[in-house]
Write a protein that holds these residues in place. Structure first.
Motif, PDB file in Angstrom:
ATOM      1  N   MET A   1       0.827  -1.192   0.000  1.00  0.00           N
ATOM      2  CA  MET A   1       0.000   0.000   0.000  1.00  0.00           C
ATOM      3  C   MET A   1       0.871   1.255   0.000  1.00  0.00           C
ATOM      4  N   ASP A   2       1.928   1.278   0.809  1.00  0.00           N
ATOM      5  CA  ASP A   2       2.788   2.459   0.881  1.00  0.00           C
ATOM      6  C   ASP A   2       3.452   2.757  -0.460  1.00  0.00           C
ATOM      7  N   GLU A   3       3.854   1.719  -1.161  1.00  0.00           N
ATOM      8  CA  GLU A   3       4.495   1.915  -2.464  1.00  0.00           C
ATOM      9  C   GLU A   3       3.522   2.563  -3.449  1.00  0.00           C
ATOM     10  N   LEU A   4       2.285   2.090  -3.467  1.00  0.00           N
ATOM     11  CA  LEU A   4       1.271   2.672  -4.345  1.00  0.00           C
ATOM     12  C   LEU A   4       1.038   4.134  -3.996  1.00  0.00           C
ATOM     13  N   ILE A   5       0.902   4.421  -2.727  1.00  0.00           N
ATOM     14  CA  ILE A   5       0.658   5.804  -2.301  1.00  0.00           C
ATOM     15  C   ILE A   5       1.818   6.701  -2.713  1.00  0.00           C
ATOM     16  N   ASN A   6       3.049   6.233  -2.553  1.00  0.00           N
ATOM     17  CA  ASN A   6       4.211   7.021  -2.991  1.00  0.00           C
ATOM     18  C   ASN A   6       4.186   7.262  -4.495  1.00  0.00           C
ATOM     19  N   GLN A   7       3.788   6.259  -5.266  1.00  0.00           N
ATOM     20  CA  GLN A   7       3.676   6.418  -6.722  1.00  0.00           C
ATOM     21  C   GLN A   7       2.616   7.461  -7.075  1.00  0.00           C
ATOM     22  N   LEU A   8       1.524   7.466  -6.325  1.00  0.00           N
ATOM     23  CA  LEU A   8       0.466   8.451  -6.584  1.00  0.00           C
ATOM     24  C   LEU A   8       0.918   9.868  -6.225  1.00  0.00           C
ATOM     25  N   GLY A  16      -0.061  17.092 -11.421  1.00  0.00           N
ATOM     26  CA  GLY A  16      -1.062  17.872 -10.713  1.00  0.00           C
ATOM     27  C   GLY A  16      -2.211  17.020 -10.185  1.00  0.00           C
ATOM     28  N   PHE A  17      -2.880  17.541  -9.173  1.00  0.00           N
ATOM     29  CA  PHE A  17      -3.975  16.833  -8.510  1.00  0.00           C
ATOM     30  C   PHE A  17      -5.112  16.543  -9.479  1.00  0.00           C
ATOM     31  N   ARG A  18      -5.402  17.465 -10.340  1.00  0.00           N
ATOM     32  CA  ARG A  18      -6.526  17.299 -11.282  1.00  0.00           C
ATOM     33  C   ARG A  18      -6.305  16.169 -12.270  1.00  0.00           C
ATOM     34  N   SER A  19      -5.068  15.757 -12.452  1.00  0.00           N
ATOM     35  CA  SER A  19      -4.775  14.673 -13.393  1.00  0.00           C
ATOM     36  C   SER A  19      -5.112  13.303 -12.813  1.00  0.00           C
ATOM     37  N   LEU A  20      -5.332  13.242 -11.517  1.00  0.00           N
ATOM     38  CA  LEU A  20      -5.606  11.966 -10.864  1.00  0.00           C
ATOM     39  C   LEU A  20      -7.058  11.546 -11.073  1.00  0.00           C
ATOM     40  N   SER A  21      -7.281  10.251 -11.115  1.00  0.00           N
ATOM     41  CA  SER A  21      -8.656   9.735 -11.158  1.00  0.00           C
ATOM     42  C   SER A  21      -9.303   9.996  -9.803  1.00  0.00           C
ATOM     43  N   GLU A  22     -10.602   9.846  -9.728  1.00  0.00           N
ATOM     44  CA  GLU A  22     -11.301  10.061  -8.461  1.00  0.00           C
ATOM     45  C   GLU A  22     -10.799   9.090  -7.382  1.00  0.00           C
ATOM     46  N   VAL A  23     -10.561   7.850  -7.760  1.00  0.00           N
ATOM     47  CA  VAL A  23     -10.032   6.859  -6.814  1.00  0.00           C
ATOM     48  C   VAL A  23      -8.650   7.290  -6.333  1.00  0.00           C
ATOM     49  N   GLU A  24      -7.791   7.721  -7.238  1.00  0.00           N
ATOM     50  CA  GLU A  24      -6.450   8.167  -6.865  1.00  0.00           C
ATOM     51  C   GLU A  24      -6.510   9.391  -5.948  1.00  0.00           C
ATOM     52  N   LYS A  25      -7.414  10.319  -6.242  1.00  0.00           N
ATOM     53  CA  LYS A  25      -7.578  11.493  -5.378  1.00  0.00           C
ATOM     54  C   LYS A  25      -7.979  11.079  -3.972  1.00  0.00           C
ATOM     55  N   ASN A  26      -8.925  10.152  -3.873  1.00  0.00           N
ATOM     56  CA  ASN A  26      -9.362   9.706  -2.552  1.00  0.00           C
ATOM     57  C   ASN A  26      -8.211   9.078  -1.772  1.00  0.00           C
ATOM     58  N   ILE A  27      -7.402   8.288  -2.449  1.00  0.00           N
ATOM     59  CA  ILE A  27      -6.256   7.650  -1.786  1.00  0.00           C
ATOM     60  C   ILE A  27      -5.280   8.702  -1.285  1.00  0.00           C
ATOM     61  N   ILE A  28      -4.944   9.661  -2.128  1.00  0.00           N
ATOM     62  CA  ILE A  28      -4.009  10.732  -1.757  1.00  0.00           C
ATOM     63  C   ILE A  28      -4.570  11.575  -0.610  1.00  0.00           C
ATOM     64  N   VAL A  29      -5.829  11.959  -0.714  1.00  0.00           N
ATOM     65  CA  VAL A  29      -6.436  12.819   0.303  1.00  0.00           C
ATOM     66  C   VAL A  29      -6.465  12.119   1.660  1.00  0.00           C
ATOM     67  N   VAL A  30      -6.891  10.870   1.683  1.00  0.00           N
ATOM     68  CA  VAL A  30      -6.964  10.142   2.949  1.00  0.00           C
ATOM     69  C   VAL A  30      -5.565   9.942   3.525  1.00  0.00           C
ATOM     70  N   GLU A 126      -7.088   0.452   2.925  1.00  0.00           N
ATOM     71  CA  GLU A 126      -6.554  -0.739   2.261  1.00  0.00           C
ATOM     72  C   GLU A 126      -7.662  -1.507   1.531  1.00  0.00           C
ATOM     73  N   GLN A 127      -8.808  -1.645   2.152  1.00  0.00           N
ATOM     74  CA  GLN A 127      -9.943  -2.311   1.494  1.00  0.00           C
ATOM     75  C   GLN A 127     -10.394  -1.536   0.258  1.00  0.00           C
ATOM     76  N   TYR A 128     -10.401  -0.227   0.365  1.00  0.00           N
ATOM     77  CA  TYR A 128     -10.792   0.632  -0.760  1.00  0.00           C
ATOM     78  C   TYR A 128      -9.817   0.451  -1.922  1.00  0.00           C
ATOM     79  N   ILE A 129      -8.544   0.457  -1.617  1.00  0.00           N
ATOM     80  CA  ILE A 129      -7.525   0.274  -2.665  1.00  0.00           C
ATOM     81  C   ILE A 129      -7.701  -1.088  -3.325  1.00  0.00           C
ATOM     82  N   ASN A 130      -7.848  -2.122  -2.527  1.00  0.00           N
ATOM     83  CA  ASN A 130      -7.990  -3.477  -3.084  1.00  0.00           C
ATOM     84  C   ASN A 130      -9.237  -3.610  -3.950  1.00  0.00           C
TER      85      ASN A 130
END
Length: 134
Positions: A1-8, A16-30, A126-130
């Motif tokens: 999970m940490d590796e994915l978050i670092n990639q995001l 930029g933030f606007r380039s992220l998908s809604e799922v990616e934004k939620n992961i970054i924000v949380v 983690e459940q959301y990401i999976n």
């Protein structure tokens, strides 16, 4: 999970933030919100970079099914009053410094409620990401 978050975070830095998908934004924000709160409580959301997402925070926590956390974070955003907290760090800090002396008890109560809760947000994330990130 940490590796994915670092990639995001890298993707956000690059595009930029606007380039992220809604799922990616939620992961970054949380992730960013949890980091700030763990570092310095709700005050950190007012005075550091993580607060740039402040107006996305409640809906991102709902998206990962962390409703109790979303309720506390909605109270936190509402604490700023009729003006939404600024996305700009310097202006958000001014807003905080203006309101805190008058409303410190309310702010501190929200912060304490967060600290005393057992929200298990990392599990929700983690459940959301999976379930949502391929």
């Amino acid at each position: 999970m940490d590796e994915l978050i670092n990639q995001l975070y890298e993707k956000e830095d690059k595009n930029g933030f606007r380039s992220l998908s809604e799922v990616e934004k939620n992961i970054i924000v949380v992730s960013s919100t949890l980091g700030a709160i763990d570092n310095g409580g709700f005050t950190d959301l007012c005075v550091n970079h993580s607060g740039n997402y402040i107006n996305h925070i409640p809906k991102s926590f709902v998206a990962i099914d962390a409703h109790e956390a979303s309720e506390l974070l909605t109270k936190f955003v509402s604490w700023f009053g009729s003006f939404k907290p600024s996305r700009l760090r310097w202006l958000r800090e001014i807003q905080f410094n203006f309101r805190y002396p008058k409303l410190s008890a309310e702010f501190d109560a929200i912060d304490e409620a967060w600290d005393s809760s057992k929200l298990q947000i990392e599990q929700h994330l983690e459940q959301y990401i999976n379930a949502n990130y391929k």
